[in-house]
Design a protein around this motif. Structure first.
Motif, PDB file in Angstrom:
ATOM      1  N   THR A 107      22.025  15.783  24.648  1.00 51.81           N
ATOM      2  CA  THR A 107      21.121  15.214  25.641  1.00 51.81           C
ATOM      3  C   THR A 107      20.553  13.883  25.149  1.00 51.81           C
ATOM      4  OG1 THR A 107      19.149  16.260  24.724  1.00 51.81           O
ATOM      5  CG2 THR A 107      20.426  17.536  26.348  1.00 51.81           C
ATOM      6  N   ARG A 109      17.437  13.219  24.806  1.00 47.66           N
ATOM      7  CA  ARG A 109      16.385  13.560  23.843  1.00 47.66           C
ATOM      8  C   ARG A 109      16.972  13.766  22.447  1.00 47.66           C
ATOM      9  NH1 ARG A 109      11.635  15.935  25.200  1.00 47.66           N
ATOM     10  NH2 ARG A 109      12.556  16.656  27.178  1.00 47.66           N
ATOM     11  N   ASP A 110      18.016  14.592  22.360  1.00 44.20           N
ATOM     12  CA  ASP A 110      18.619  14.882  21.058  1.00 44.20           C
ATOM     13  C   ASP A 110      19.272  13.648  20.450  1.00 44.20           C
ATOM     14  OD1 ASP A 110      17.797  17.506  21.184  1.00 44.20           O
ATOM     15  OD2 ASP A 110      19.707  18.250  21.989  1.00 44.20           O
ATOM     16  N   VAL A 112      18.291  10.532  20.801  1.00 41.85           N
ATOM     17  CA  VAL A 112      17.255   9.662  20.243  1.00 41.85           C
ATOM     18  C   VAL A 112      16.902  10.107  18.825  1.00 41.85           C
ATOM     19  CG1 VAL A 112      14.840   8.942  20.415  1.00 41.85           C
ATOM     20  CG2 VAL A 112      16.292   8.959  22.458  1.00 41.85           C
ATOM     21  N   TYR A 113      16.673  11.398  18.648  1.00 40.52           N
ATOM     22  CA  TYR A 113      16.337  11.913  17.317  1.00 40.52           C
ATOM     23  C   TYR A 113      17.489  11.739  16.346  1.00 40.52           C
ATOM     24  CZ  TYR A 113      11.825  13.907  18.608  1.00 40.52           C
ATOM     25  OH  TYR A 113      10.523  14.059  18.987  1.00 40.52           O
ATOM     26  N   PHE A 130       8.648   8.243  20.290  1.00 44.79           N
ATOM     27  CA  PHE A 130       9.568   8.753  21.306  1.00 44.79           C
ATOM     28  C   PHE A 130       9.199   8.266  22.710  1.00 44.79           C
ATOM     29  CE2 PHE A 130      11.180  11.850  24.352  1.00 44.79           C
ATOM     30  CZ  PHE A 130      12.502  11.957  23.949  1.00 44.79           C
ATOM     31  N   ASP A 131       7.961   8.390  23.084  1.00 43.77           N
ATOM     32  CA  ASP A 131       7.563   8.001  24.439  1.00 43.77           C
ATOM     33  C   ASP A 131       7.782   6.518  24.688  1.00 43.77           C
ATOM     34  OD1 ASP A 131       6.876  10.596  25.019  1.00 43.77           O
ATOM     35  OD2 ASP A 131       4.714  10.300  24.728  1.00 43.77           O
ATOM     36  N   ILE A 134      11.550   5.857  25.236  1.00 40.05           N
ATOM     37  CA  ILE A 134      12.009   6.282  26.562  1.00 40.05           C
ATOM     38  C   ILE A 134      11.445   5.381  27.657  1.00 40.05           C
ATOM     39  CG2 ILE A 134      11.982   8.167  28.227  1.00 40.05           C
ATOM     40  CD1 ILE A 134      13.839   8.557  25.793  1.00 40.05           C
ATOM     41  N   GLU A 140      13.088   8.040  31.869  1.00 41.68           N
ATOM     42  CA  GLU A 140      12.210   9.205  31.749  1.00 41.68           C
ATOM     43  C   GLU A 140      12.759  10.438  32.460  1.00 41.68           C
ATOM     44  OE1 GLU A 140      11.400   6.249  32.880  1.00 41.68           O
ATOM     45  OE2 GLU A 140       9.617   5.441  31.883  1.00 41.68           O
ATOM     46  N   LEU A 143      15.870  12.882  30.309  1.00 40.99           N
ATOM     47  CA  LEU A 143      15.727  13.324  28.922  1.00 40.99           C
ATOM     48  C   LEU A 143      16.657  14.473  28.568  1.00 40.99           C
ATOM     49  CD1 LEU A 143      11.864  13.187  28.334  1.00 40.99           C
ATOM     50  CD2 LEU A 143      13.618  11.565  27.617  1.00 40.99           C
ATOM     51  N   ASP A 144      16.881  15.382  29.498  1.00 43.29           N
ATOM     52  CA  ASP A 144      17.711  16.551  29.204  1.00 43.29           C
ATOM     53  C   ASP A 144      19.106  16.445  29.816  1.00 43.29           C
ATOM     54  OD1 ASP A 144      15.687  17.966  27.711  1.00 43.29           O
ATOM     55  OD2 ASP A 144      14.643  18.209  29.621  1.00 43.29           O
TER      56      ASP A 144
END
Length: 247
Positions: A107, A109-110, A112-113, A130-131, A134, A140, A143-144
């Motif tokens: 995803t 989200r993942d 980015v990390y 993080f915010d 995004i 926004e 994310l998933d």
């Protein structure tokens, strides 16, 4: 007392195989150290030397296939020179290939990390930014969503946002500002200007004269794999235009 260099390139050269699409085998990398070129090899860069001081903004110009992106990858330590030396005395934030480091099935989200982590950020540091990452990328609502389902524009925005969030002294940029809509390009311009205002170093490959004039004070002109001119950005742009009018 001389100013310390953040990038030092000394007689650097790198060669590729024509019939292997630029890839070299382990035998090529660790075998014979002879510098003679075989018939199916060519030097993408050779005898290139220059230094970059902290806070400089360098624009790299030249026709396609003259070694600009190869030089950027040497500075990023993605490629290793076959002769000479390339030393970078600070951390780099490379924006070279916009999809580099991102995994299709993970995803947003993942990714980015993962990508920020690969560049040395801790999970806590990524969470703190993080915010902002995004928000800057304007994704926004995704994310998933698996990365592979993003549009090409979303991928560019995410890559630029992640890489420029790294607190590294050197930013490497390869043509990525040519992609994306006008509104986002303006956001990118402002972000780069902020980074330059903080004293960071920019190493910027582009065919866009407006971008080169906007950000860079010094230029490197590559032609046929060699450094033809190193000087003020307008001198470099003028020399290139004189050699290749209309390009």
């Amino acid at each position: 007392m001389s100013t310390p260099s953040v990038i030092t390139v000394n007689n650097a050269g790198i060669r590729f195989r024509r019939n292997h699409k630029g890839r070299r085998s382990l035998k090529d990398l660790f075998g014979s150290k002879t510098r003679r070129s075989k018939p199916n090899e060519f030097w993408a860069l050779r005898n290139v030397s220059f230094t970059v001081a902290p806070g400089e903004a360098i624009g790299v110009v030249g026709r396609n296939g003259q070694g600009k992106s190869t030089l950027l990858k040497l500075v990023a330590n993605v490629l290793i020179p076959d002769e000479g030396h390339v030393q970078v005395h600070a951390g780099v934030a490379p924006l070279i290939e916009i999809t580099g480091g991102f995994v299709d099935d993970l995803t947003v989200r993942d990714n980015v990390y993962l990508t920020a982590g690969l560049h040395g950020m801790t999970r806590e540091q990524v969470a703190a930014k993080f915010d902002d990452i995004i928000d800057f990328a304007e994704i926004e609502d995704f994310l998933d969503t698996p990365y592979k389902h993003l549009s090409s524009g979303m991928k560019v925005r995410l890559a630029f946002s992640v890489v420029t969030s790294l607190e590294e002294p050197v930013l490497l940029v390869d043509e990525v500002l040519a992609v994306g809509d006008k509104s986002f390009r303006n956001k990118c311009y402002r972000r780069i200007e902020e980074m330059l205002g903080e004293g960071r170093t920019l190493f910027f490959v582009s065919h866009n004269e407006g971008d080169l004039k906007r950000f860079c004070t010094r230029g490197l002109y590559l032609d046929k794999g060699t450094l033809k001119l190193d000087g003020p950005i307008m001198d470099v742009i003028n020399a290139y235009n004189e050699d290749y009018p209309g390009l």
